[in-house]
Design a protein around this motif. Structure first.
Motif, PDB file in Angstrom:
ATOM      1  N   LEU A  79      -2.823  -2.692  -1.066  1.00  0.00           N
ATOM      2  CA  LEU A  79      -3.848  -3.718  -1.108  1.00  0.00           C
ATOM      3  C   LEU A  79      -4.399  -4.063   0.264  1.00  0.00           C
ATOM      4  O   LEU A  79      -5.427  -4.727   0.378  1.00  0.00           O
ATOM      5  N   THR A 118      -6.298  -7.783  -9.356  1.00  0.00           N
ATOM      6  CA  THR A 118      -6.497  -6.766  -8.316  1.00  0.00           C
ATOM      7  C   THR A 118      -7.940  -6.274  -8.314  1.00  0.00           C
ATOM      8  O   THR A 118      -8.543  -6.094  -7.249  1.00  0.00           O
ATOM      9  N   LEU A 143      -1.752   1.100  -9.692  1.00  0.00           N
ATOM     10  CA  LEU A 143      -1.654  -0.051  -8.802  1.00  0.00           C
ATOM     11  C   LEU A 143      -0.415   0.031  -7.927  1.00  0.00           C
ATOM     12  O   LEU A 143      -0.401  -0.493  -6.805  1.00  0.00           O
ATOM     13  N   ARG A 189      -9.457  -7.666  -4.922  1.00  0.00           N
ATOM     14  CA  ARG A 189      -9.224  -6.648  -3.901  1.00  0.00           C
ATOM     15  C   ARG A 189     -10.133  -5.434  -4.040  1.00  0.00           C
ATOM     16  O   ARG A 189     -10.758  -5.013  -3.075  1.00  0.00           O
TER      17      ARG A 189
END
Length: 987
Positions: free
Chosen positions: A217, A15, A212, A19
């Motif tokens: 995202l 991530t 998270l 991202r």
């Protein structure tokens, strides 16, 4: 519970990578690009700005090796971005992730004012106007990698472009996403330093998982703040009350030359200084330490607008000069007076420009540290010492990080080695954990120093590092990070740990021993320049006092600074690219020519009229009737020693020595006063060739295994007697050597010319002596150090290659011998017991190497060395012979007798420098030292009216008045003490 750990960590990593970090710039539009490729060397900024630019585009190639291209980036910030933070993102095509080792750039506004540097870890420019118009001076510095490269010199590097412009955008900077990335980075780094059994590790893991879970995202802009809230509790837990404290100061170690030439360092320093002051504008917490007065002088000379900003930050205490030296010099090979002048010129620059008395000597990267340094540090007015290079030892781990370092005269300096083991800290969890675990003084001390920032043109500290430092200031599971100036650390560390342990003697680096030999011409240039400077000052001062000669203050100041610059720890050690050493050879030739002019002019004003010849002696001891520092008419030419043929060889005899050169051209006997110096069955002046392929670091290292194989060079091409000497010629491999062996004044001198064309070989000259010596004495700055000739311990075995200045001495009670030289630093000394029960102690000089990296042509070509054997020598004899071979007599037309300006009545006390005071007052400054390692009393006699005398520090600032009687000054010195006297002439 533990089964999902790896999955969660992989989720975090992906991530962040795919991202979060890309979303720091969520929206971007391209900028227009124009370029001007500079035809040749870099141009002044004004010329770059007014050049004619051509259209260009992202993806275009640019930059032949060492070339410069000027880019212009223009555009408009979209109106809909109003109120957002916007930056230009400029990637010049950085091909190496580490800053400072490939392309670099400096951003300018259209008016020529600098903004900041560009490098792989910082390629953004904050924009405050809607219209974008930026210029970038881009340097196509090649990435220099081994084992062999032609890129180290523009003469061989070619002209194919090295880089392609990779990005030129104006983009929104999402500070919330950027902060989220740092929250996660710091926590995950910290988590991975905890054991699997640590509750803290699992607290962090679960906090990251919760963050998270709330992060969309597909809409990071909207959800990043919520994710940060989930991480906040984990970041708020304070460090343990007893946590180690890292005093952290911004830093940008910049090699004054290395894999780039001096001219590029001037630009690297400007980029870094611009970066630092720009960062300080944005962040009031930044504190930055900058060493090397030379580099600040470059900014003053070449980039005055940056220097103005630097001075402002120095005045407010946030940019902190440290180091106290002109450059971060090699600390093994500079001569005593040169090392003193490193402090004189460095500290005086900081005083004159900024009104600052620097107290820290900052040498993080030099290749070992002479035992003379503590005394010189104290005499310069400094009191702290920092390095971390000894952590590179390949055999023995140094046992302290905070300690008192005791020099050869007994002076102690409070010293620190940062246990983080780097001067380029990035605040990674691994670095911080290593600093704590590695710290040797745990339980007695609780703090250490951590210089942070990218070096060598990388721009120093970054906003990312400051973001990490804030999070680590007081965080559970981590040492505390405290941004502070080095002086704050040293004061606190000394207060906490005044009874730190003591280390006595040199700080020998068990690595990079080849630097005592690589690039012989650079080393010869340094040695010759040091002695020419001695002569120039001595004769100019004498002529000024005696004959009204105009003392060349400005010229000598400039020449000293040139020589000091070339003592930088990658120039003098021979570890820079070919371009650096090619230029150094030219510079040294120019220095020698200019100093020769000064010497000739001063001597001509002293030598008087007439058709005779006046012999000038600049050595600190008299010879052939000429006193030290004086001159007498030459009444008779020197006589050659007798040479006779014998058994296919020759015998030389000067009435003091009888020397046998056998049919192989080797010295098999040297007899003085009935004592044989050469070991039975051995031969002296034996040239030996060894393979030299180190495990790492070609120009830097010579490894112990080179001794496993080797070739004695005993085959002759020819041998003949000539002018009272024996001339021996040999050929080996692709090389040849001619040696002239002569005898005079009880010394066997060898004048050697080598036409060297070997590769990855080391050439030694061996003198096996019939003497039992369990230690050798090697000259260092203002004295000598003893080193074992055996290998009882791993510490002794690691010193298989040693640095010496003008001489090495070995002896037993009642008898000794010295090997002296005019330009060699690398030596080895070993001892072995023969079958007859006697001991052979072998002294070897390391004459030449042939490493391939970073200069593939290292040492190729012709070299001349002079070295000599002095049998029956005491330490005092070694001192005298060492000066003599480096300070040959000079002859001028005339008939005058020139009495020494000053004289000392004790041979143990050596006058190292005679000069006029730097302040232009006309005072005479004399620097002297005790050379034998014992107490000494002496009287300094002054041959001019003396109004006052005082002892001073190295900067010629008065410490105490000196006892004087008429024209004499009484002095008492402890072993190896250095004393500087300031003598005020009377009427």
């Amino acid at each position: 519970m533990h089964d999902d750990r790896r999955v969660i960590e992989a989720r975090i990593d992906r991530t962040l990578r795919e991202r979060i970090r890309p979303a720091v710039y969520p929206h971007a539009v391209p900028l227009a690009v124009h370029v001007w490729h500079v035809p040749g060397e870099p141009v002044p900024v004004a010329e770059g700005l007014r050049a004619t630019y051509a259209p260009a585009a992202v993806g275009d190639a640019w930059g032949p090796p060492w070339g410069t291209s000027w880019f212009r980036f223009t555009g408009e910030v979209p109106a809909e971005w109003a109120g957002r933070t916007v930056e230009a993102v400029l990637d010049l095509g950085f091909s190496h992730p580490g800053p400072g080792f490939s392309a670099e750039g400096l951003v300018y506004r259209p008016d020529g004012s600098p903004v900041k540097g560009l490098h792989p870890k910082s390629h953004w420019v904050r924009l405050t106007e809607r219209t974008v118009d930026l210029y970038v001076e881009a340097a196509a510095n090649p990435l220099i990698v081994g084992p062999v490269t032609a890129l180290g010199d523009p003469l061989t590097a070619g002209d194919a472009p090295l880089y392609r412009l990779a990005r030129a955008d104006v983009a929104i900077f999402d500070e919330t996403v950027w902060n989220l990335a740092h929250d996660l980075d710091v926590l995950v780094d910290l988590m991975r330093q905890q054991s699997l059994e640590s509750p803290r590790r699992w607290e962090i893991l679960r906090a990251c998982e919760r963050a998270l879970d709330v992060l969309d995202l597909f809409d990071l802009e909207a959800t990043a703040a919520a994710a940060r809230e989930k991480l906040a509790p984990a970041l708020a837990l304070p460090a343990h009350p007893d946590a180690h404290t890292l005093y952290s100061v911004g830093h940008a170690h910049i090699d004054s030359a290395w894999l780039w030439p001096l001219r590029e360092t001037v630009r690297k320093v400007a980029r870094t200084a611009a970066n630092v002051v720009s960062l300080m504008d944005d962040d009031p917490d930044v504190v930055f330490a900058m060493s090397q007065a030379q580099q600040l002088a470059w900014i003053k000379e070449h980039r005055p607008e940056i220097f103005t900003r630097v001075k402002e930050r120095i005045a407010d205490g946030r940019l902190v000069p440290v180091g106290g030296m002109w450059v971060e010099a090699d600390a093994n090979m500079p001569g005593g007076e040169a090392m003193a002048r490193q402090f004189v010129h460095g500290k005086r620059f900081f005083l004159d420009e900024f009104g600052i008395e620097t107290e820290e000597v900052w040498l993080p990267d030099s290749f070992g540290y002479s035992a003379a340094l503590p005394q010189l540090i104290k005499l310069s007015g400094s009191k702290w010492f920092l390095t971390q290079k000894i952590s590179w030892n390949e055999t023995n781990k140094f046992p302290h990080h905070t300690f008192w370092w005791e020099g050869l005269d007994g002076t102690r300096i409070f010293t620190h080695f940062p246990p983080v083991d780097t001067y380029n800290v990035e605040f990674s969890g691994k670095q911080l954990a290593h600093a704590v675990a590695n710290f040797e003084e745990k339980g007695a001390a609780s703090r250490s120093l951590a210089p942070f920032g990218y070096g060598d043109g990388g721009g120093g500290p970054t906003r990312d590092m400051m973001a990490r430092a804030r999070r680590l200031a007081n965080l559970a599971g981590s040492p505390r990070v405290r941004i502070a100036a080095p002086a704050r650390f040293f004061e606190d560390a000394h207060t906490e740990y005044p009874d730190a342990p003591v280390w006595v003697g040199e700080l020998y680096l068990e690595l990079h021993r080849g630097t005592y030999t690589s690039q012989a011409k650079t080393k010869q240039g340094n040695r010759r320049s040091e002695h020419l400077l001695r002569e120039a000052e001595l004769w100019a001062a004498t002529a000024a006092v005696r004959a009204g000669f105009a003392y060349p203050y400005e010229r000598l100041d400039r020449l000293w600074k040139t020589v000091l610059l070339h003592q930088f720890h990658d120039i003098l050690p021979g570890s820079s690219i070919a371009w650096v050493h090619r230029q150094a050879r030219t510079t040294y030739a120019d220095v020698a020519a200019e100093l020769g002019e000064i010497i000739d002019s001063a001597q001509e004003s002293l030598s008087g009229a007439g058709e005779g010849v006046v012999v000038f002696n600049a050595a600190p001891h008299g010879r052939n009737g000429v006193p030290a520092g004086g001159a007498h008419p030459e009444w008779a030419p020197a006589e050659h020693s007798a040479v006779e043929e014998a058994d296919g060889g020759y015998v030389l005899d000067d009435g003091l020595l009888r020397v046998v050169v056998d049919a192989r051209g080797l010295i098999t006997s040297v007899v003085a006063d009935g004592r044989e110096a050469v070991a039975p069955g051995s031969a002296a002046n034996l040239l030996q060739l060894h393979p030299d392929h180190p495990a790492n670091w070609d120009a830097w290292d010579v490894n112990h295994y080179y001794r496993n194989t080797g070739t004695d060079l005993v085959d002759l091409v020819s041998m003949e007697a000539r002018d009272g000497a024996v001339v021996v010629r040999r050929a080996f491999g692709a090389s040849t050597v001619e040696q002239v062996v002569s005898v005079a004044d009880g010394t066997v001198e060898i004048d050697t010319v080598v036409d060297w064309h070997e590769r990855e070989k080391i050439l030694k000259a061996a003198f096996p002596l019939d003497v039992r010596a369990d230690r050798s004495a090697s000259e260092t700055q203002f004295g000598h150090v003893y080193r074992a000739t055996h290998r009882n311990t791993s510490w002794e075995a690691a010193r298989f290659e040693i640095c010496a200045h003008r001489w090495v001495h070995v002896g037993e009670p009642g008898w000794g011998a010295a090997v002296v030289n005019d330009s060699t630093y690398g030596h080895d000394v070993t001892s072995t017991v023969r079958d007859d029960g006697g001991t052979t102690t072998t002294v070897r000089l390391s004459l030449l190497r042939a490493p391939r990296f970073p200069d593939p042509e290292t040492d190729q070509g012709e070299h001349r060395f002079r070295y000599a054997l002095v049998p029956g020598a005491t330490i005092g004899d070694a001192v005298r012979a060492g000066y003599r071979i480096n300070l040959p007599a000079r002859r001028q037309p005339g008939n005058a007798v020139v009495e020494p300006l000053v004289a000392v009545d004790n041979d143990a006390v050596v006058v190292e420098a005679v000069k006029l005071a730097d302040d232009g007052s006309g005072d005479v400054v004399v620097r002297l030292y005790e050379a034998l390692g014992g107490r000494a009393s002496a009287r300094l006699t002054v041959d001019f009216p003396l109004a006052a005398a005082a002892e001073t520090d190295l900067l010629e600032r008065v410490l105490t008045p000196s006892a004087r009687e008429g024209g004499t000054v009484a002095i008492t010195l402890r072993p190896f003490q250095v004393v500087t006297l300031r003598l005020t002439p009377g009427n």
